[in-house]
Design a protein around this motif. Structure first.
Motif, PDB file in Angstrom:
ATOM      1  N   ASP A  11       0.551  -0.894   0.287  1.00 60.43           N
ATOM      2  CA  ASP A  11       0.153  -0.098  -0.071  1.00 60.43           C
ATOM      3  C   ASP A  11       0.833   1.025  -0.470  1.00 60.43           C
ATOM      4  N   PHE A  12       1.772   1.251  -0.025  1.00 59.58           N
ATOM      5  CA  PHE A  12       2.118   2.479   0.161  1.00 59.58           C
ATOM      6  C   PHE A  12       3.475   2.233  -1.077  1.00 59.58           C
ATOM      7  N   LEU A  13       3.867   2.129  -1.561  1.00 58.91           N
ATOM      8  CA  LEU A  13       4.236   1.698  -3.093  1.00 58.91           C
ATOM      9  C   LEU A  13       4.424   3.343  -3.174  1.00 58.91           C
ATOM     10  N   ASP A  14       3.229   3.638  -3.668  1.00 52.71           N
ATOM     11  CA  ASP A  14       3.057   5.283  -3.925  1.00 52.71           C
ATOM     12  C   ASP A  14       4.469   6.465  -2.841  1.00 52.71           C
ATOM     13  N   ASP A  15       3.809   6.458  -1.868  1.00 53.68           N
ATOM     14  CA  ASP A  15       4.811   7.209  -0.681  1.00 53.68           C
ATOM     15  C   ASP A  15       6.051   6.374  -1.229  1.00 53.68           C
ATOM     16  N   TYR A  16       6.780   5.884  -0.923  1.00 59.87           N
ATOM     17  CA  TYR A  16       8.206   4.768  -1.560  1.00 59.87           C
ATOM     18  C   TYR A  16       8.784   5.339  -2.780  1.00 59.87           C
ATOM     19  N   PHE A  17       7.996   5.656  -3.850  1.00 53.87           N
ATOM     20  CA  PHE A  17       8.095   5.923  -5.004  1.00 53.87           C
ATOM     21  C   PHE A  17       8.586   7.983  -4.866  1.00 53.87           C
ATOM     22  N   ALA A  18       7.222   8.649  -4.414  1.00 57.81           N
ATOM     23  CA  ALA A  18       8.264   9.917  -3.660  1.00 57.81           C
ATOM     24  C   ALA A  18       8.849   9.972  -3.176  1.00 57.81           C
ATOM     25  N   GLU A  19       9.712   9.135  -2.215  1.00 64.24           N
ATOM     26  CA  GLU A  19      10.434   9.877  -1.093  1.00 64.24           C
ATOM     27  C   GLU A  19      11.627   8.809  -1.883  1.00 64.24           C
ATOM     28  N   CYS A  20      11.609   7.885  -2.708  1.00 61.96           N
ATOM     29  CA  CYS A  20      12.786   7.630  -3.627  1.00 61.96           C
ATOM     30  C   CYS A  20      13.013   8.967  -4.494  1.00 61.96           C
ATOM     31  N   ASP A  21      12.522   9.672  -5.431  1.00 60.65           N
ATOM     32  CA  ASP A  21      12.563  10.710  -5.865  1.00 60.65           C
ATOM     33  C   ASP A  21      12.897  12.251  -5.108  1.00 60.65           C
ATOM     34  N   ASP A  22      13.087  11.790  -3.865  1.00 67.18           N
ATOM     35  CA  ASP A  22      13.234  12.992  -3.191  1.00 67.18           C
ATOM     36  C   ASP A  22      14.838  12.732  -2.928  1.00 67.18           C
ATOM     37  N   HIS A  23      14.703  11.122  -2.619  1.00 67.76           N
ATOM     38  CA  HIS A  23      16.671  11.593  -2.523  1.00 67.76           C
ATOM     39  C   HIS A  23      17.196  10.870  -3.837  1.00 67.76           C
ATOM     40  N   LEU A  24      16.683  10.269  -4.470  1.00 65.83           N
ATOM     41  CA  LEU A  24      17.196  10.118  -6.009  1.00 65.83           C
ATOM     42  C   LEU A  24      17.553  11.735  -6.691  1.00 65.83           C
ATOM     43  N   MET A  25      17.307  12.988  -6.431  1.00 65.32           N
ATOM     44  CA  MET A  25      17.049  14.062  -7.011  1.00 65.32           C
ATOM     45  C   MET A  25      18.277  14.858  -5.965  1.00 65.32           C
ATOM     46  N   GLY A  26      18.337  14.147  -5.279  1.00 71.96           N
ATOM     47  CA  GLY A  26      19.666  15.061  -3.941  1.00 71.96           C
ATOM     48  C   GLY A  26      20.471  13.936  -4.387  1.00 71.96           C
TER      49      GLY A  26
END
Lengths: 669, 158, 128
Positions: A11-26
């Protein structure tokens, strides 16, 4: 939006992807920064740290959603950065390329999961990173010498100590430690942040920042619960003299000027060390000690398979490591010596405030701020010294008019000094005020029912006793006649707790001096704190090889002993409670600390291990309470005695008389 | 309260009660008195030792005088006091039911104890004094109270 | 009504932990993203259980734990620490620092739920 029910956290995949985006940007941003460092002599350390954190976080969350490929890849990237941070590898051009490669692959793996397509193979990327780690230097190398994160001493901006205590009211207004931190870092640079427990048991957060702060900012912050004090810089001789005037037009400017001037300090060969880094170091050393112990265990098992000549060599190595570890530990402990200036730096501000409130003129002189005392003592002496300084201003120094009438200069002087003399540190608070009126003190003592010395037998010593007696002062009194205000008893108690002493010299009309003497060295040791049957005990950390949890159901009864499987053999377990005649635990799991090694290893079971503490060891001198197995006593902060166990005695007892509760001299229970 | 800081003439005593009887100790032997909080039990210590406390940074054994004198223990209450005494270089705490007064007892008014007083606390009594208000108090021999070896035969309740 | 504090620098993980524990009747959740915020939450009162990530930036979970255990009223609050694979913090270090339970990420939600249930039930402990 993929909803795949095959993993528990799908259920948390959307949150996971969003957080990954933040980290990958960094990650992208930081890799570009690091690339700019190739060829330069110093790596950007903060960037390295931040990049490490990103990969670490990516690893964690990828693991939780069971995206193995991303987890493994992030893990190897993290490992490489860890090696860099610990100076084990140097960052080469190839290294940066491997990082870029890995980061891109990571993006692809995550993207594939998102799109529901098959992920690419990560093997090549992982292998590439692995090669960089093992390869040594190449021609384009950068040393990642750690740049100290301390503020360079020649910073022109003034330094401030900002204290914030959270409360329900502040929370209701939307002010939390996080908001405070953000506010501080937008105004300047935070050089340290740490929590502290106040004597009343409340929590306060202390931030040190360098910034230019104007009055409006200070006011606004104060209104939001942030207490700000300037941090006084000292000149090269460790002295700082600050003229503190009460009702005068120039005070702010004068202080600013002094601080700015004081900021241009000649560089010394000292480094400011963030105390949290020291804690981290201590933690690392603690881990080292544990690892060392485990190594010993493992080696012991191998002993019979190794030719004795080689075994001797191994033993020598082991002994050398032991010795070096101990030296390391002691060395770090010595770094704990902190200049007493840490306590003194607040005083000018305190004095200024108080003087202003009471309309007095007070000059505060600080001496000997370089004098070093143990960090443990610093924390505990802060409030007593503050109290005495406050007293000096409120009760010692007279108003300008009174002073003139007495033929003194209108401005009173308080000297706060520290010096070492042999094995004691002497801190003095001296004022040239009105002195302590002995007759008034005696009278007051009589009024509140304290025993008073007979006429003519009053001296400084029993005067101090009266001043410190409970009930002498009440909270809302500022009785000038008595000479001193509230809480002297607390000061004395605090000093005596540290095996120190407090003394008083006073001359009516001329002034007063309080002298605090503290031992320079305290017997401090690391200990594990454990409870058994409601009683709390301390165990010296050095004697503990290992700590584990053992389910009671897993214990084996062998004749009259309990054993637990341990490293392929059986470890005898002694319940500490039984040794001391206390009732057995009802828990289904015991905490066990292992003492001794090899065939002499013993597991001592307690109800719970509460934590590790640094403790001051106090001797148990009297025969009445000298008991086998107890090596001393300590205070964990609430004033109650906590007994310190002697593990060697416990171990010996176990070997010799395992089935008897050992008795002490005198009547048995 | 600290009596030690007071320059006392001879004959100054601190009075306290244990199980209904009033006793006296020379105030020169008394360092101070405190209310009792948080005594830590010492496993396997003698029965009349309640445990230890910190007093002025030192570890001080807590001797329960009720137990020492053979009486039944009573729960600590608001009047219970810990009298911290000094005998030679030893510092010990004595738990008593209450303690409050300082009195002056001239040496002449102290008589040796009666035969009949021997018994429970009798072993520790040095003398009997009659106070101005007709009260009888027993003066104690501190070193006997603190002497360990004598404890065994006296623990009638063990 | 037990108040459970979840400390982790990852918002996603905090959500996951919360979700794992949603079956705990009556539980109230508060969150913190770093050590200072965690300490603030505890200081504000009445936390019955703490789920604490160890490897956090700024203030390591072990240091948060040690700070906690030094404080009089907080030495009894049960703490479940979460570590990641390859973390330097060993189980021993965590337990010696005062952890009540030790889990490695990734963890199955049932495991965390069971641990939390047991620790909360175990509580005849005084609330902070």
């Amino acid at each position: 939006m993929t909803t795949d029910n095959s993993t528990p956290f799908s259920d948390f995949l959307d949150d996971y992807f969003a957080e990954c985006d933040d980290h990958l940007m960094g990650v992208r941003r930081l890799l570009l920064t690091l690339e700019g460092s190739v060829g330069r002599s110093e790596i950007d350390r903060p960037a390295l740290d931040e990049l490490f954190r990103h990969f670490h976080s990516l690893k964690g969350i990828s693991g939780m959603v069971e995206l193995r490929a991303a987890e493994d890849l992030a893990h190897s990237l993290e490992e490489y950065l860890r090696a860099l941070r610990q100076l084990e590898a140097t960052l080469s051009g190839e290294g940066v390329d491997a990082l870029f490669d890995g980061a891109q692959m990571l993006e692809q793996v995550i993207g594939a999961r998102r799109a529901g397509t098959a992920p690419p193979s990560i093997d090549a990327a992982v292998a590439r990173i692995g090669r960089v780690v093992t390869d040594g230097a190449s021609d384009r190398t950068i040393s990642s010498a750690a740049r100290p994160t301390a503020v360079p001493r020649q910073s022109r901006k003034p330094r401030w100590l900002c204290t914030f205590s959270p409360s329900a009211d502040l929370v209701a207004r939307g002010i939390r430690v996080d908001t405070v931190r953000q506010r501080l870092s937008s105004a300047g640079e935070i050089t340290s942040a740490a929590p502290r427990v106040t004597p009343e048991g409340a929590v306060a957060f202390e931030f040190e920042i360098t910034a230019n702060l104007d009055d409006a900012t200070l006011e606004a912050w104060r209104a939001d619960g942030i207490v700000v004090e300037p941090i006084v810089e000292t000149d090269a001789e460790g002295q700082a003299v600050l003229d503190v005037l009460a009702a005068g037009p120039e005070p702010e400017a004068a202080i600013e000027g002094d601080l700015a001037a004081g900021g241009g300090v000649a560089p010394s060969h000292f480094v400011r060390v963030d105390l949290t880094r020291l804690d981290e170091l201590m933690r690392n050393v603690g881990d080292l000690v544990i690892s060392r112990a485990r190594l010993t265990e493992t080696l012991a098992r191998l002993e019979r398979r190794i030719p004795s000549a080689e075994w001797r060599a191994i033993q020598e190595n082991a002994v050398a490591i032991d010795r070096q570890l101990r030296t390391l530990r002691e060395g770090i402990m010595r770094v704990r010596l902190v200049p007493v200036g840490e306590i003194f730096r607040r005083m000018p501000f305190v004095v200024r405030d108080l003087a202003r409130e009471s309309g007095k003129r007070v000059h505060l002189e600080l001496r000997g701020q370089g004098t070093e005392i143990d960090k443990f003592l610093i924390e505990r002496m802060m409030d007593p010294v503050l109290h005495l300084v406050r007293n000096a201003v409120s009760h010692g120094i007279e108003t300008a008019e009174e002073r003139i009438a007495a033929g003194k200069s209108p401005e009173g002087t308080i000297i706060l000094s520290a010096a070492t003399a042999g094995d004691v540190v002497r801190i003095e608070i001296a004022d040239d005020g009105r002195g302590v009126d002995a007759a008034a003190v005696v009278e007051r003592a009589r009024t509140v029912g304290l025993p008073v010395p007979p006429q003519g037998a009053v001296d400084s010593s029993n005067l101090l006793t009266l001043l410190c007696a409970p009930g002498f002062s009440t909270r809302d009194e500022s009785d000038r006649a008595s000479g001193r205000g509230v809480g002297m008893g607390v000061v004395q108690a605090a000093v005596e707790e540290l095996s120190g002493s407090l003394s008083l010299e006073t001359t009516p009309g001329a002034g007063t001096r309080f002298t605090l003497e503290l031992p320079v060295t305290l017997a401090i040791t690391d200990a594990l704190i454990a409870t058994v049957a409601g009683e709390t005990f301390a165990v010296p950390q050095a004697a503990v090889r290992e700590v584990m949890e053992v389910p009671v159901s897993g214990l084996l009864q062998v004749e009259r002993n309990e054993m637990t499987p341990y490293r392929g053999a059986a470890l005898p377990i002694v319940r500490l409670g039984r040794l001391f005649g206390l009732p057995d635990s009802q828990r289904d799991r015991l905490h066990v600390f292992v003492i001794g090694t090899g065939t002499a290893a013993l597991g001592v079971a307690v109800d719970r291990i509460i934590g590790q503490r640094e403790i001051v060891v106090r001797a148990i001198a009297d025969e009445l309470v000298k008991v086998e197995g107890i090596s001393g006593a300590t205070d964990l902060g609430d004033g109650n005695v906590v007994l310190i166990l002697d593990p060697a005695v416990l171990a010996r007892h176990m070997r010799e008389r395992p089935d008897r509760v050992f008795a002490a001299r005198g009547a048995a229970r | 309260m600290s009596a030690s800081g007071m320059a006392q003439g001879l004959g100054s005593y601190i009075l306290f009660t244990v199980a209904g009887t009033t006793y006296a100790l020379p105030s020169g032997e008394v360092r101070h008195m405190e209310m009792l909080e948080g005594v830590t039990r010492v496993p396997n210590a003698p029965t009349f030792v309640d445990g230890v406390v910190f007093s002025r940074g030192q570890v001080v054994p807590v001797v329960n005088l009720r137990a020492r004198f053979g009486f039944e223990r009573a729960a600590y209450d608001l009047r219970t006091r810990l009298i911290v005494v000094q005998a030679a270089s030893r510092v010990i705490g004595l738990v008593v039911d209450s303690a409050r007064e300082f009195v002056n007892i001239p040496p002449e008014s102290i008589q040796p104890p009666h035969e009949a007083l021997a018994g429970m606390s009798g072993r520790y009594v040095e003398g009997v004094a009659s106070l101005g208000d007709k009260r009888l108090v027993l003066t104690l021999d501190l070193s006997r109270i603190l002497n360990f070896a004598e404890s065994l035969p006296l623990d009638l309740n063990s | 009504m037990p108040k459970i504090l979840i400390v982790d620098d990852s918002a996603t993980i905090r959500k996951m932990v919360r979700s794992s524990l949603r079956q705990l009747a009556d539980a109230e959740f508060v969150e913190a993203g770093n050590g200072l915020e965690a300490i603030e939450q505890i200081a504000l009162g009445a936390v019955s259980l703490i789920i604490l990530d160890l490897n956090m930036p700024d203030m390591h979970g072990v240091d948060v734990l040690k700070f906690l255990r030094r404080h009089q009223g907080w030495s009894d609050v049960p703490v479940v620490v979460l570590t990641t694979r390859g973390d330097e913090t060993s189980r021993e270090t965590a337990i010696a620092a005062g952890a009540t339970e030790y889990l490695t990420k990734p963890f199955a939600p049932q495991v965390l739920l069971e641990a939390a249930r047991t620790l909360l039930a175990d509580t005849a402990r005084p609330r902070v």
